[in-house]
Design a protein around this motif. Sequence first.
Motif, mmCIF file in Angstrom:
data_model
loop_
_atom_site.group_PDB
_atom_site.id
_atom_site.type_symbol
_atom_site.label_atom_id
_atom_site.label_comp_id
_atom_site.label_asym_id
_atom_site.label_seq_id
_atom_site.Cartn_x
_atom_site.Cartn_y
_atom_site.Cartn_z
ATOM 1 N N ILE A 1 -76.902 89.447 -16.786
ATOM 2 C CA ILE A 1 -75.800 90.643 -17.196
ATOM 3 C C ILE A 1 -74.577 90.381 -16.059
ATOM 4 O O ILE A 1 -73.443 90.919 -17.581
ATOM 5 N N THR A 2 -74.724 89.949 -15.047
ATOM 6 C CA THR A 2 -73.172 90.042 -14.712
ATOM 7 C C THR A 2 -72.443 88.372 -14.792
ATOM 8 O O THR A 2 -70.755 88.690 -15.005
ATOM 9 N N GLU A 3 -72.876 87.821 -16.487
ATOM 10 C CA GLU A 3 -71.643 86.842 -16.876
ATOM 11 C C GLU A 3 -71.590 87.009 -18.406
ATOM 12 O O GLU A 3 -71.267 86.185 -18.687
ATOM 13 N N ILE A 4 -71.872 88.668 -18.491
ATOM 14 C CA ILE A 4 -71.092 89.213 -19.734
ATOM 15 C C ILE A 4 -70.139 89.250 -19.907
ATOM 16 O O ILE A 4 -69.826 90.521 -19.308
ATOM 17 N N VAL A 5 -68.775 88.390 -20.140
ATOM 18 C CA VAL A 5 -67.817 89.031 -20.067
ATOM 19 C C VAL A 5 -66.753 88.461 -21.657
ATOM 20 O O VAL A 5 -67.010 87.467 -22.143
ATOM 21 N N TRP A 6 -66.318 89.420 -22.436
ATOM 22 C CA TRP A 6 -65.718 88.803 -23.762
ATOM 23 C C TRP A 6 -64.601 88.364 -23.611
ATOM 24 O O TRP A 6 -63.524 88.583 -22.727
ATOM 25 N N ASN B 1 -67.483 87.749 -35.226
ATOM 26 C CA ASN B 1 -68.704 87.862 -35.586
ATOM 27 C C ASN B 1 -68.463 86.388 -34.813
ATOM 28 O O ASN B 1 -69.025 85.295 -35.738
ATOM 29 N N ARG B 2 -67.776 85.669 -34.682
ATOM 30 C CA ARG B 2 -68.103 84.690 -33.622
ATOM 31 C C ARG B 2 -68.252 84.294 -32.268
ATOM 32 O O ARG B 2 -67.873 84.973 -31.505
ATOM 33 N N VAL B 3 -69.126 83.769 -32.432
ATOM 34 C CA VAL B 3 -69.642 82.710 -31.113
ATOM 35 C C VAL B 3 -68.473 83.122 -29.861
ATOM 36 O O VAL B 3 -67.874 82.415 -29.582
ATOM 37 N N VAL B 4 -68.473 83.975 -28.668
ATOM 38 C CA VAL B 4 -67.666 84.175 -26.985
ATOM 39 C C VAL B 4 -68.316 83.136 -26.540
ATOM 40 O O VAL B 4 -68.003 82.228 -25.548
ATOM 41 N N LYS B 5 -69.107 82.957 -26.133
ATOM 42 C CA LYS B 5 -70.341 82.402 -25.093
ATOM 43 C C LYS B 5 -71.585 82.686 -25.040
ATOM 44 O O LYS B 5 -71.765 83.309 -25.854
ATOM 45 N N THR B 6 -72.024 81.636 -24.836
ATOM 46 C CA THR B 6 -74.116 81.622 -24.296
ATOM 47 C C THR B 6 -74.282 81.817 -23.559
ATOM 48 O O THR B 6 -73.882 80.991 -22.409
ATOM 49 N N ILE B 7 -75.361 82.396 -23.075
ATOM 50 C CA ILE B 7 -76.383 82.033 -21.726
ATOM 51 C C ILE B 7 -77.387 82.504 -21.430
ATOM 52 O O ILE B 7 -78.415 82.814 -22.512
ATOM 53 N N ILE B 8 -78.146 80.861 -20.820
ATOM 54 C CA ILE B 8 -79.371 81.355 -20.548
ATOM 55 C C ILE B 8 -79.682 82.102 -19.983
ATOM 56 O O ILE B 8 -79.028 82.089 -18.488
ATOM 57 N N GLY B 9 -80.159 83.340 -19.837
ATOM 58 C CA GLY B 9 -80.794 84.498 -18.984
ATOM 59 C C GLY B 9 -81.763 83.510 -17.934
ATOM 60 O O GLY B 9 -82.581 85.205 -17.542
ATOM 61 N N GLU B 10 -82.073 82.896 -17.566
ATOM 62 C CA GLU B 10 -83.410 82.490 -16.916
ATOM 63 C C GLU B 10 -82.521 82.656 -14.443
ATOM 64 O O GLU B 10 -83.191 81.713 -14.054
ATOM 65 N N THR B 11 -81.872 83.374 -14.828
ATOM 66 C CA THR B 11 -81.063 83.726 -13.723
ATOM 67 C C THR B 11 -81.467 84.721 -13.146
ATOM 68 O O THR B 11 -82.079 86.195 -13.783
ATOM 69 N N ASP B 12 -81.441 85.228 -12.008
ATOM 70 C CA ASP B 12 -81.288 86.273 -11.231
ATOM 71 C C ASP B 12 -80.652 87.141 -12.119
ATOM 72 O O ASP B 12 -81.509 88.475 -12.190
ATOM 73 N N ASN B 13 -78.929 87.896 -12.871
ATOM 74 C CA ASN B 13 -78.640 88.632 -13.333
ATOM 75 C C ASN B 13 -77.808 88.161 -14.200
ATOM 76 O O ASN B 13 -76.626 88.281 -13.823
#
Length: 163
Positions: free
Chosen positions: A158-163, A144-156
């Motif tokens: 979901i493609t940035e989701i990588v642990w 439960n530690r933050v790995v990454k934060t993404i502001i999702g105002e881009t086209d997709n």
Amino acid sequence: MKTFPSLILSLLIIAISGCANSAKQPEYLTYVKAGDNVPVSQFVDTQGKHIDLAQSNNNKLLILFATWCHDSQRTMKHLVNSNIHLSPNIDIIGIGREESVAALNTFAAEYELNFALVADEDRSIYSQFANAGIPRLILLDADNRVVKTIIGETDNPITEIVW
């Protein structure tokens, strides 16, 4: 006499550029960063089920969104069309900023969501992660530690989701 029109033109340019700068977008602040412990780890979903992130050894994806937001809608469509929501090793929780249980249940049915949704009617959850901007995707590891934060105002996003 030529200096007077030049002076007027110069003042007009300064006034116009000053207006342009004052109409800036508000700064999007993210209150969590990679390595931080998640600030909220217990939720109650729209079905009344209690969720404790500490009870799972999976990676987690928290999606802070709003049903009326086009970027949120697009992100949810991309998520449903990806394999991420099918993984048994990833727990997904959608947190509806300023949303009611009824609105989230309608949204879940419309978008065919198969993961827990949490109503955050007063922004008490959202405000621990950010000040503005949706959707926001918060990736957590098994601890439960933050790995990454993404502001999702881009086209997709979901493609940035990588642990």
